[in-house]
Design a protein around this motif. Structure first.
Motif, PDB file in Angstrom:
ATOM      1  N   ILE A  87       0.836  -1.200   0.000  1.00 45.83           N
ATOM      2  CA  ILE A  87       0.000   0.000   0.000  1.00 45.83           C
ATOM      3  C   ILE A  87       0.872   1.253   0.000  1.00 45.83           C
ATOM      4  O   ILE A  87       0.619   2.203  -0.755  1.00 45.83           O
ATOM      5  CB  ILE A  87      -0.947  -0.003   1.216  1.00 45.83           C
ATOM      6  N   ILE A 117      -8.851   5.606  -1.348  1.00 44.67           N
ATOM      7  CA  ILE A 117      -8.734   4.376  -0.561  1.00 44.67           C
ATOM      8  C   ILE A 117     -10.114   3.813  -0.241  1.00 44.67           C
ATOM      9  O   ILE A 117     -10.336   2.600  -0.285  1.00 44.67           O
ATOM     10  CB  ILE A 117      -7.929   4.631   0.724  1.00 44.67           C
ATOM     11  N   MET A 163      -4.556   1.731  -6.893  1.00 41.32           N
ATOM     12  CA  MET A 163      -4.629   3.072  -6.318  1.00 41.32           C
ATOM     13  C   MET A 163      -4.772   4.135  -7.408  1.00 41.32           C
ATOM     14  O   MET A 163      -5.498   5.127  -7.235  1.00 41.32           O
ATOM     15  CB  MET A 163      -3.375   3.330  -5.479  1.00 41.32           C
TER      16      MET A 163
END
Length: 233
Positions: free
Chosen positions: A42, A156, A121
């Protein structure tokens, strides 16, 4: 095949000879590698995605974007097991260093996950209304601060289900870490099979364990989605 005898042998090793202790170690290793790998992924993915959505009018930006493109292509274009073997056997041999197997697995899984999370993302960032960036800049915030405090948190939220799927994939892919001597779920059940020369029952139980883990993780992701939807109201 005598199922009763096979199960009795499995249970003798698993319970009576404390084979469950090896399983618990393997379970802990599996979850630790997958969890830490996702967290690293992440962090890496956010950085890469933020670079790739930058305006391309500066040369330095285009250079960094090319580097990111190469990184993503390299890690997505080669099998994870190959990356793991290179990191554990080849790279230490070249540089004369020694890494604990578990540390190697965490780093490799994290870097590999980062390549996939970066694309996840990036799509999440692009799904955020461009007006959010414009509003942040209009308030006097810099581009990085607007991206970090306004755009990325919304992105997110949009990609939580996909990140959940990435986590589940990492958990299942940890079955290859025994290639570099790390003790995971797969290796713990394989050792039971090696002790009894009977692999059917241990491997069936191993499959059941993975199914239970995936079901639990799926439920947790759904609960998180529900909580986020309620918090937005």
């Amino acid at each position: 095949m005598n199922w009763q005898t096979s199960f009795a042998e499995f249970w003798r090793i698993f319970a009576e000879q404390e084979g469950y202790k090896v399983f618990l170690v393997g379970l802990g290793t599996t979850m630790a590698i997958a969890t830490l790998g996702l967290l690293i992924g992440i962090c890496v993915g956010i950085v890469i995605a933020a670079i790739k959505v930058l305006p391309k009018y500066k040369k330095v930006t285009r250079v960094f974007q090319k580097i990111c493109d190469f990184y993503v292509a390299a890690f997505r274009g080669t099998p994870l097991v190959v990356q793991l073997l290179l990191a554990y056997y080849v790279i230490p041999g070249i540089f004369g260093i020694s890494w604990p197997a578990e540390n190697v697995c965490v780093v490799v899984f994290g870097l590999n996950s980062g390549a996939y999370v970066s694309e996840i993302m990036r799509s999440g960032i692009l799904s955020v209304d461009p007006g959010q960036m414009e509003a942040g800049r209009a308030l006097g915030l810099s581009y990085p601060v607007t991206m970090l405090k306004i755009v990325i948190p919304q992105a997110i939220k949009n990609i939580i289900p996909t990140l959940g799927n990435e986590y589940i994939s990492l958990v299942k892919e940890t079955s290859i870490v025994s290639f570099v001597t790390a003790t995971d779920i797969f290796k713990s059940f394989k050792e039971i099979g090696d002790a009894t020369y009977e692999y059917v029952v241990p491997y069936l139980f191993m499959a059941l364990v993975y199914i239970v883990i995936v079901l639990i993780l799926t439920l947790l992701v759904k609960l998180l989605e529900t909580w986020l939807r309620r918090s937005e109201k």
